[in-house]
Write an enzyme that holds these catalytic residues in place. Structure first.
Site, mmCIF file in Angstrom:
data_model
loop_
_atom_site.group_PDB
_atom_site.id
_atom_site.type_symbol
_atom_site.label_atom_id
_atom_site.label_comp_id
_atom_site.label_asym_id
_atom_site.label_seq_id
_atom_site.Cartn_x
_atom_site.Cartn_y
_atom_site.Cartn_z
ATOM 1 N N CYS A 103 7.945 1.608 7.548
ATOM 2 C CA CYS A 103 7.917 0.146 7.366
ATOM 3 C C CYS A 103 8.711 -0.679 8.266
ATOM 4 C CB CYS A 103 8.282 0.282 5.981
ATOM 5 S SG CYS A 103 8.378 -1.621 5.284
ATOM 6 N N ASP A 147 -4.057 -1.187 4.733
ATOM 7 C CA ASP A 147 -2.640 -1.813 4.627
ATOM 8 C C ASP A 147 -2.797 -3.284 4.783
ATOM 9 O OD1 ASP A 147 -0.173 -2.851 5.341
ATOM 10 O OD2 ASP A 147 0.784 -0.817 6.594
ATOM 11 N N HIS A 189 -0.261 0.536 2.721
ATOM 12 C CA HIS A 189 1.245 0.294 3.328
ATOM 13 C C HIS A 189 2.173 0.989 2.417
ATOM 14 C CE1 HIS A 189 4.351 -1.535 6.008
ATOM 15 N NE2 HIS A 189 5.034 -1.422 4.845
#
Length: 253
Positions: free
Chosen positions: A124, A181, A213
């Site tokens: 991330c 994502d 994601h």
């Protein structure tokens, strides 16, 4: 047989004051390769600590620095807690660079770690941090899981895009993304792929079909087991060749 991993919280001297970090040291008497684990937006939480343990079982010293230390000490947030935006929005490229260098200095002084074999793996926002480290720090390799903000600026954040710095990367880089994502369009993934291909560096950019994601984190609703398993395999093999294998080819004084 019980695990013989040595876990602790250590305090590093960073440029802006003390920075805590979760550290796991594997079994063995010889200095081991090391990985800096760059956190998600939720802090050095149970998932990041578990990732550290997984790397230690593979024979690496694992260190997860608290990148939110300028806002508070070892802050952690639930996955649906909007309060994470406060420390997240305070992150800067320069602060991340400083913190990565502090982690490198700590591992360089740690008897159980081999200072010549230190990589970084990030998830991330940690994927952004790992990419930044490849651009600016003396890491041996970087693995970036779904790092956002590398191509375009994110609204409300101080972080600056990194793609223009990619020509500074001299180490192998592995980037892993999810096809679905919503925060990282495939156009940005292709921009990263093309930029990395412009320089004679070793790199790989892999996109997982149907993955969102956070697909690697088994604590999140976006977890995708098959993608996570393959990403772990790729990461372990990548580091095996680019960190562990360096011991077979020591540099000359």
């Amino acid at each position: 047989m019980a695990e013989r991993l040595k876990e602790s919280t250590v305090t590093l001297e960073a440029r802006d004051g003390p920075m805590d970090a979760f550290q796991v040291i594997p079994e063995g008497d010889d200095p081991a390769p090391a990985v800096i684990i760059a956190q998600e937006a939720f802090g050095v939480n149970t998932h990041i600590k578990d990732v550290c343990r997984r790397f230690a079982r593979e024979g690496y010293v694992a260190l997860a620095p608290d990148m939110y230390h300028r806002t508070g000490r070892m802050l952690m947030f639930a996955y649906d807690d909007p309060k994470r935006r406060e420390p997240f929005s305070a992150l800067t490229n320069e602060g991340i660079e400083s913190d990565v260098n502090a982690a490198l200095a700590h591992l360089g002084d740690l008897p159980q770690a081999d200072a010549a074999r230190i990589g970084i793996v990030g998830f991330c926002v940690g994927g952004f941090m790992a990419f930044l480290a490849a651009c600016r720090a003396d890491v041996a390799t970087a693995v970036c899981f779904y790092g956002g903000g590398i191509v375009n600026r994110r609204e409300g954040l101080k972080l600056e895009p990194l793609l223009s710095e990619a020509d500074r990367i001299k180490v192998p880089v592995l980037c892993l993304f999810g096809e679905k994502d919503a925060s990282i369009p495939l156009a940005e993934v292709e921009a990263i792929r093309k930029r990395l291909a412009m320089q004679p560096r070793e790199h790989e950019v892999h996109v997982y079909p149907g993955a969102e994601h956070g697909f690697f984190c088994d604590e999140r609703g976006s977890y995708k087991a098959d993608a996570a398993d393959d990403a772990w395999r790729r990461t372990v093999e990548w580091l095996e060749l680019r960190l562990k294998a360096l011991a077979a080819f020591p540099t000359e004084d």
